[in-house]
Design a protein around this motif. Sequence first.
Motif, PDB file in Angstrom:
ATOM      1  N   ASP D  68     -15.463  -3.549   5.445  1.00 46.52           N
ATOM      2  CA  ASP D  68     -15.354  -4.673   4.575  1.00 46.52           C
ATOM      3  C   ASP D  68     -16.561  -5.558   4.793  1.00 46.52           C
ATOM      4  OD1 ASP D  68     -12.545  -4.429   3.599  1.00 46.52           O
ATOM      5  OD2 ASP D  68     -11.978  -5.110   5.762  1.00 46.52           O
ATOM      6  N   ALA D  69     -17.127  -5.632   5.880  1.00 46.76           N
ATOM      7  CA  ALA D  69     -18.275  -6.438   6.035  1.00 46.76           C
ATOM      8  C   ALA D  69     -19.006  -5.918   7.187  1.00 46.76           C
ATOM      9  CB  ALA D  69     -17.528  -7.608   6.595  1.00 46.76           C
ATOM     10  N   VAL D  70     -20.175  -6.276   7.140  1.00 44.33           N
ATOM     11  CA  VAL D  70     -21.518  -5.855   8.319  1.00 44.33           C
ATOM     12  C   VAL D  70     -22.118  -6.854   8.745  1.00 44.33           C
ATOM     13  CG1 VAL D  70     -23.425  -4.499   8.208  1.00 44.33           C
ATOM     14  CG2 VAL D  70     -21.680  -3.512   6.911  1.00 44.33           C
ATOM     15  N   LEU D  71     -22.040  -6.697  10.146  1.00 40.44           N
ATOM     16  CA  LEU D  71     -22.848  -7.966  10.861  1.00 40.44           C
ATOM     17  C   LEU D  71     -24.232  -6.996  11.171  1.00 40.44           C
ATOM     18  CD1 LEU D  71     -21.681  -9.848  13.732  1.00 40.44           C
ATOM     19  CD2 LEU D  71     -23.691  -8.860  13.811  1.00 40.44           C
ATOM     20  N   ILE D  72     -25.415  -7.859  10.661  1.00 37.38           N
ATOM     21  CA  ILE D  72     -26.647  -7.189  11.048  1.00 37.38           C
ATOM     22  C   ILE D  72     -27.542  -8.056  11.945  1.00 37.38           C
ATOM     23  CG2 ILE D  72     -29.001  -6.744   9.767  1.00 37.38           C
ATOM     24  CD1 ILE D  72     -27.385  -6.793   7.162  1.00 37.38           C
ATOM     25  N   ALA D  73     -27.830  -7.252  13.205  1.00 40.62           N
ATOM     26  CA  ALA D  73     -28.407  -7.848  14.367  1.00 40.62           C
ATOM     27  C   ALA D  73     -29.736  -6.845  14.906  1.00 40.62           C
ATOM     28  CB  ALA D  73     -27.563  -7.886  15.518  1.00 40.62           C
ATOM     29  N   CYS D  95     -25.814 -12.146   8.745  1.00 48.32           N
ATOM     30  CA  CYS D  95     -26.911 -11.588   9.315  1.00 48.32           C
ATOM     31  C   CYS D  95     -27.688 -12.770  10.532  1.00 48.32           C
ATOM     32  CB  CYS D  95     -28.117 -11.423   8.045  1.00 48.32           C
ATOM     33  SG  CYS D  95     -29.514 -10.773   8.644  1.00 48.32           S
ATOM     34  N   GLU D  96     -28.177 -11.939  11.500  1.00 52.47           N
ATOM     35  CA  GLU D  96     -28.765 -12.815  12.378  1.00 52.47           C
ATOM     36  C   GLU D  96     -30.152 -13.724  11.602  1.00 52.47           C
ATOM     37  OE1 GLU D  96     -28.765 -13.981  15.258  1.00 52.47           O
ATOM     38  OE2 GLU D  96     -26.714 -13.350  15.480  1.00 52.47           O
ATOM     39  N   LYS D  97     -30.445 -14.484  12.129  1.00 53.17           N
ATOM     40  CA  LYS D  97     -31.564 -15.221  11.817  1.00 53.17           C
ATOM     41  C   LYS D  97     -32.859 -14.749  12.456  1.00 53.17           C
ATOM     42  CE  LYS D  97     -33.295 -16.959  15.337  1.00 53.17           C
ATOM     43  NZ  LYS D  97     -34.304 -17.136  16.128  1.00 53.17           N
ATOM     44  N   PRO D  98     -34.038 -14.786  11.902  1.00 53.00           N
ATOM     45  CA  PRO D  98     -34.196 -15.234  10.386  1.00 53.00           C
ATOM     46  C   PRO D  98     -33.901 -14.274   9.429  1.00 53.00           C
ATOM     47  CG  PRO D  98     -36.486 -14.879  11.416  1.00 53.00           C
ATOM     48  CD  PRO D  98     -35.423 -14.535  12.489  1.00 53.00           C
ATOM     49  N   LEU D 120     -22.723 -13.943   2.043  1.00 58.98           N
ATOM     50  CA  LEU D 120     -23.590 -13.893   3.302  1.00 58.98           C
ATOM     51  C   LEU D 120     -23.455 -14.919   4.165  1.00 58.98           C
ATOM     52  CD1 LEU D 120     -26.164 -12.610   4.415  1.00 58.98           C
ATOM     53  CD2 LEU D 120     -27.786 -13.889   2.819  1.00 58.98           C
ATOM     54  N   GLN D 121     -23.665 -14.661   5.333  1.00 54.81           N
ATOM     55  CA  GLN D 121     -23.795 -15.981   6.317  1.00 54.81           C
ATOM     56  C   GLN D 121     -24.882 -15.471   7.259  1.00 54.81           C
ATOM     57  OE1 GLN D 121     -20.102 -17.292   8.115  1.00 54.81           O
ATOM     58  NE2 GLN D 121     -21.192 -17.952   9.924  1.00 54.81           N
ATOM     59  N   VAL D 122     -25.606 -16.651   7.531  1.00 53.01           N
ATOM     60  CA  VAL D 122     -26.758 -16.656   8.412  1.00 53.01           C
ATOM     61  C   VAL D 122     -26.570 -17.042   9.676  1.00 53.01           C
ATOM     62  CG1 VAL D 122     -29.163 -17.147   8.600  1.00 53.01           C
ATOM     63  CG2 VAL D 122     -28.537 -16.509   6.334  1.00 53.01           C
ATOM     64  N   GLY D 123     -27.100 -16.259  10.794  1.00 52.16           N
ATOM     65  CA  GLY D 123     -26.614 -16.734  12.223  1.00 52.16           C
ATOM     66  C   GLY D 123     -27.255 -17.832  12.772  1.00 52.16           C
ATOM     67  N   PHE D 124     -27.131 -19.030  12.152  1.00 55.54           N
ATOM     68  CA  PHE D 124     -27.348 -20.211  12.867  1.00 55.54           C
ATOM     69  C   PHE D 124     -26.265 -20.719  13.712  1.00 55.54           C
ATOM     70  CE2 PHE D 124     -30.524 -20.600   9.205  1.00 55.54           C
ATOM     71  CZ  PHE D 124     -31.551 -20.591  10.150  1.00 55.54           C
ATOM     72  N   ASN D 125     -26.449 -20.063  15.074  1.00 51.72           N
ATOM     73  CA  ASN D 125     -25.142 -20.328  15.801  1.00 51.72           C
ATOM     74  C   ASN D 125     -24.933 -21.715  16.299  1.00 51.72           C
ATOM     75  OD1 ASN D 125     -27.831 -19.550  17.232  1.00 51.72           O
ATOM     76  ND2 ASN D 125     -26.722 -20.086  18.978  1.00 51.72           N
ATOM     77  N   ARG D 126     -26.300 -22.536  16.266  1.00 51.81           N
ATOM     78  CA  ARG D 126     -26.005 -23.940  17.191  1.00 51.81           C
ATOM     79  C   ARG D 126     -25.058 -24.665  16.176  1.00 51.81           C
ATOM     80  NH1 ARG D 126     -32.023 -24.479  19.398  1.00 51.81           N
ATOM     81  NH2 ARG D 126     -32.055 -22.362  20.243  1.00 51.81           N
ATOM     82  N   ARG D 127     -25.042 -24.414  14.971  1.00 57.17           N
ATOM     83  CA  ARG D 127     -24.099 -25.275  14.091  1.00 57.17           C
ATOM     84  C   ARG D 127     -22.652 -25.205  14.699  1.00 57.17           C
ATOM     85  NH1 ARG D 127     -25.374 -25.713   7.772  1.00 57.17           N
ATOM     86  NH2 ARG D 127     -27.463 -25.701   7.589  1.00 57.17           N
ATOM     87  N   LEU D 173     -41.324 -20.035  13.576  1.00 58.32           N
ATOM     88  CA  LEU D 173     -40.426 -19.082  12.761  1.00 58.32           C
ATOM     89  C   LEU D 173     -39.278 -18.444  13.774  1.00 58.32           C
ATOM     90  CD1 LEU D 173     -42.645 -17.568  10.159  1.00 58.32           C
ATOM     91  CD2 LEU D 173     -40.506 -18.935   9.613  1.00 58.32           C
ATOM     92  N   ASP D 174     -39.804 -18.415  14.948  1.00 59.84           N
ATOM     93  CA  ASP D 174     -38.648 -17.726  15.990  1.00 59.84           C
ATOM     94  C   ASP D 174     -37.741 -18.812  16.754  1.00 59.84           C
ATOM     95  OD1 ASP D 174     -37.548 -15.757  17.823  1.00 59.84           O
ATOM     96  OD2 ASP D 174     -38.814 -16.827  19.342  1.00 59.84           O
TER      97      ASP D 174
END
Lengths: 339, 339, 339, 339
Positions: D68-73, D95-98, D120-127, D173-174
Amino acid sequence: MKKLNIAVIGTGRMGSVHVRNLARLIPEANLAAICDIRLEVAQAIADELGIERVVKDYHELLADRNIDAVLIATSTDTHAFIIKDVAEAGKHIFCEKPLALDLASIDDALAVVKKAKIKLQVGFNRRFDKSFKRVREIVSSGEIGRPCILRITNRDPDFPAMEFLRVSGGMFLDMTIHDFDMARFLVGEVEEIYATGSALLNPELNEFGDIDTNVVTLKFANGAVGAIDNSRKAVYGYDQRLEVFCSNGTAMADNESESTIVKGDPQGFHSAPPPYFFIQRYAPCYVEEVRQFIECVRDDKPTPTTGEDGRIAVALGHAAWKSLRENRPVKVAEILGGQ
Amino acid sequence: MKKLNIAVIGTGRMGSVHVRNLARLIPEANLAAICDIRLEVAQAIADELGIERVVKDYHELLADRNIDAVLIATSTDTHAFIIKDVAEAGKHIFCEKPLALDLASIDDALAVVKKAKIKLQVGFNRRFDKSFKRVREIVSSGEIGRPCILRITNRDPDFPAMEFLRVSGGMFLDMTIHDFDMARFLVGEVEEIYATGSALLNPELNEFGDIDTNVVTLKFANGAVGAIDNSRKAVYGYDQRLEVFCSNGTAMADNESESTIVKGDPQGFHSAPPPYFFIQRYAPCYVEEVRQFIECVRDDKPTPTTGEDGRIAVALGHAAWKSLRENRPVKVAEILGGQ
Amino acid sequence: MKKLNIAVIGTGRMGSVHVRNLARLIPEANLAAICDIRLEVAQAIADELGIERVVKDYHELLADRNIDAVLIATSTDTHAFIIKDVAEAGKHIFCEKPLALDLASIDDALAVVKKAKIKLQVGFNRRFDKSFKRVREIVSSGEIGRPCILRITNRDPDFPAMEFLRVSGGMFLDMTIHDFDMARFLVGEVEEIYATGSALLNPELNEFGDIDTNVVTLKFANGAVGAIDNSRKAVYGYDQRLEVFCSNGTAMADNESESTIVKGDPQGFHSAPPPYFFIQRYAPCYVEEVRQFIECVRDDKPTPTTGEDGRIAVALGHAAWKSLRENRPVKVAEILGGQ
Amino acid sequence: MKKLNIAVIGTGRMGSVHVRNLARLIPEANLAAICDIRLEVAQAIADELGIERVVKDYHELLADRNIDAVLIATSTDTHAFIIKDVAEAGKHIFCEKPLALDLASIDDALAVVKKAKIKLQVGFNRRFDKSFKRVREIVSSGEIGRPCILRITNRDPDFPAMEFLRVSGGMFLDMTIHDFDMARFLVGEVEEIYATGSALLNPELNEFGDIDTNVVTLKFANGAVGAIDNSRKAVYGYDQRLEVFCSNGTAMADNESESTIVKGDPQGFHSAPPPYFFIQRYAPCYVEEVRQFIECVRDDKPTPTTGEDGRIAVALGHAAWKSLRENRPVKVAEILGGQ
């Protein structure tokens, strides 16, 4: 590496914590079965976690050769006879505290354990807390000299249910028992206890002789002294602090916090309370204690908290009750016999 | 407004603090004279501060009609008879603690004070600390319910001189006395005391029956319980913490710090120790207590710390010594008589 | 040791602090006279403190041979010409910050000071704070490596009066100037400034081009960078924090507190705000800076904060204003000329 | 409830964290397969966790209807084209950032995502950090007024590998990208950026134009200002603090600690450093962000961190680089085009 097959007896509040940990966080174990006399309680958690074997009567597990070890998290009054049955079946045991409320039952169970040559670990979870372990490391390393004064503040956020309190053994055997074990862990053997306290918050406790507020003084064999204070209800949350003051320094463990947020407003600064209660505060300890138990079984090492630790903590609880009732310091030897 | 003329008898460690404060920081007073049997000690400080009148014998001051009040900061064994002389001369008195080491002398002196109808204030400086006052405000306002548990940690950074210790009345009368007074200030009257302790750090104290480490349990008339712990030597500095845990909250006073600096390095974070000792830590209290004394004399109000406060604190010290020696809880009434 | 005879010109808010300190807390000085064009203001404080000589016109003091030094605490617009007059009269000068709002006046005054060979100290009181001094000691010792990032949070508890704001030179010259000086004290010379900010809290400030909220970026000659943030109104109190992050560690100065009390209740933990405002927060600094000034005069040593320090801080303020108005980074050399 | 079938592409540092979390801590998901071009890396972790399906080429997963879904790292340079492939296969994406280092690739990928109508979700974990979330709650509730000043301190404990740094997009950017996203999360849209910084700790970075120390100023659309400071090497540990100062109060998130222990010794008090690095510090966030992603897919809700969030954070990174290189404030619109 071969996984240890472990079964859990009792899937109530503490039992379900262990079941979840074993199912998800402790890959060294295979959770072979869970058991509760309230079968529906066990079944619900089994369904949630995909556990295949669920039984109502723990005797069914005893004959199962595949089961290496049993975790007992039933009500206290059943611990001793289940320990005996499990030990006789040759399985290793992790048992929640207290082992029993009376020393005779404990002695009886420990004798069977000894004869069966199985491992027994008692669930003194706080010994596995990273901060308290660090205090012990600092103290036992000698880097800050010899222990002089122990201080423990242990206060619950709220009362447990009245039905539980009536069979709990009372405040010293249900709550202070953790502090007695912590005192031995951090400083050493206790020789004498003086306990004070009363039912300041809930006079209903007087009906069955229990209290909700206490201060307990300890004298240790090494000359150190200690003061424990307990309350059943700290409205600001589960208060877990301790300090070992030594001849060349001190080591203090402060409360953890729900978050690190500080809010400033015209009234001053406001910070978060501690994590709500023991299941949140000591969550990593419940994992770590079982992990170490599994390791001890596997590597045939002594368990970090032994049957004797469980027995002495109960004896200290009885000494405290005796002290409170007779309003005098009570030697631990009075309880444990000719020592 | 007319300034109060005040003389200081005794210009040693505490006396010189008061002299300096009166000369510089308390404009409400006129420092009329200072006195010390070691005249050269008094003269030195007088020269430094430009004080005109210096006497060796305090009797010289008694006849001086211009002197309204006397601050007594001599050695403890002289307090009682100086109080009597000064009171008979009709002058108001601020006296350092303890009033005397024995209750008979205190009772004797207080009887004269009463007859003379002068004001007497005892130097329990800690009652004037902004943090401890704030704890009392919070507790006595009732906003956090009724007091349940008092905790006081009071540890000196180092031993006083041996010669002083030999005549000090011992740890409970010299050091814990502050905590006994603070306990009464924060929670109320003490009914029973149980004291433990020993000479863990300096066995030489055993020669004259003193100790350097203790834990004292208090039972208050209002049902609260308390634990005090003391050490003569906290290597990290003068440790002054307390807490009143109540039914609806808690109020804690933590240590002050030499500075607010935190240094981070590869070993972690490092912060400053507390202010070195009582003269630094309680500097504003020594000013404030004398200021309030002056105000009470002027406005004919009761002093904030009375002769009775001084008497009871000494009685609690005796109760603690009796408890330690007989290893049993001692009722304060045993010391103070049929109450 | 001979006391320095000192006169104070200006007995308003800051001047009266200095007058009180000189009268009571700085025995090394003799407060020879005080002066204010509002004679009744000076007279009131003279009466309170028993100061004998009070004048309206500072010129009266200039001819007095007994006066060794003058402390100038008048309004900023008068600093430069008073400095010149006092310097020409050959008296040493302690002057409140800022020296003037424009660099031409400062240069003019400093030229006279130089020619007169008198001492000049500028009232950058924060350099004398025990915590900030300790940060400087740690940083300058090299024990935590080279400075990389400076952070200063400087927020007032509330706006000053509008009339003052209109003549204050604006936020960067009245408030941030302390941070500019602190930046130089802790890290070194500033080469470039970028300033942002606006009147977020009080739009009335827009009328005369002032702001109440800002963030200022600094680039130092040694490669370090810095961020200052200021607000005119922090409702939780006077917020004074800073940090020097270095290549091998960090040194942080946190806020002081009104008291060390923590209150726990069902909403969490509550602690005290910082001391209300600069007069409370930096009280010991106002004593210490004048004490050091007196010592420098006596021992013919350079003052700890010089005229040049006063001049550069003002230049940095102008650089900040230029940066804000042109929305670009501004080199300090643009303000100070070809350097 | 039906479990979501999810596959993970990339099992390096971050990927393996997600794999472990999905296998053990996120029962809402079924970890259907894992993939890494370094097949042996993926196989090792699959063996450890008992994951059945391991593939080398992610294209194999695209045709699998059960996923169903894919996590891109994977490494950043592959994110954009993998996103496009996965989106075209109709699978939801975490997907992991950036998202990519250049905006063109991001725009390209987001267009495909939009067309495919997948989440699509972006991996801004700190939120997802409990403390930062609480700051946002406090600020967005309005209880402390409007935001005025944002401060973020974000410092790594040590440099990543040089090979990584060369392809990372550089510090803004990192590393700062997390702060840019946090700034938007806590305060709102950023309009203008001014960035300073240099390679103070490791001059080798100059070879490819990177820096290790910076201070970045932000101007927000709502008038607030902000200062971020970053370092690649804080020797005392991973330093993660932030504050939103508002018109009626402030909300500060301080560092977490490895333990709550304070050790007192003759040098003062010593406390523990923060948890070592992002994997420890933000461990619960990595679980929570994926849990929320699964919930959003299931309930067809917008993801908490969107493709647009990922795009703007990268744009802010480019604005910072442009600002640093041209030494001037840069409007975000210069990067994002006519907005």
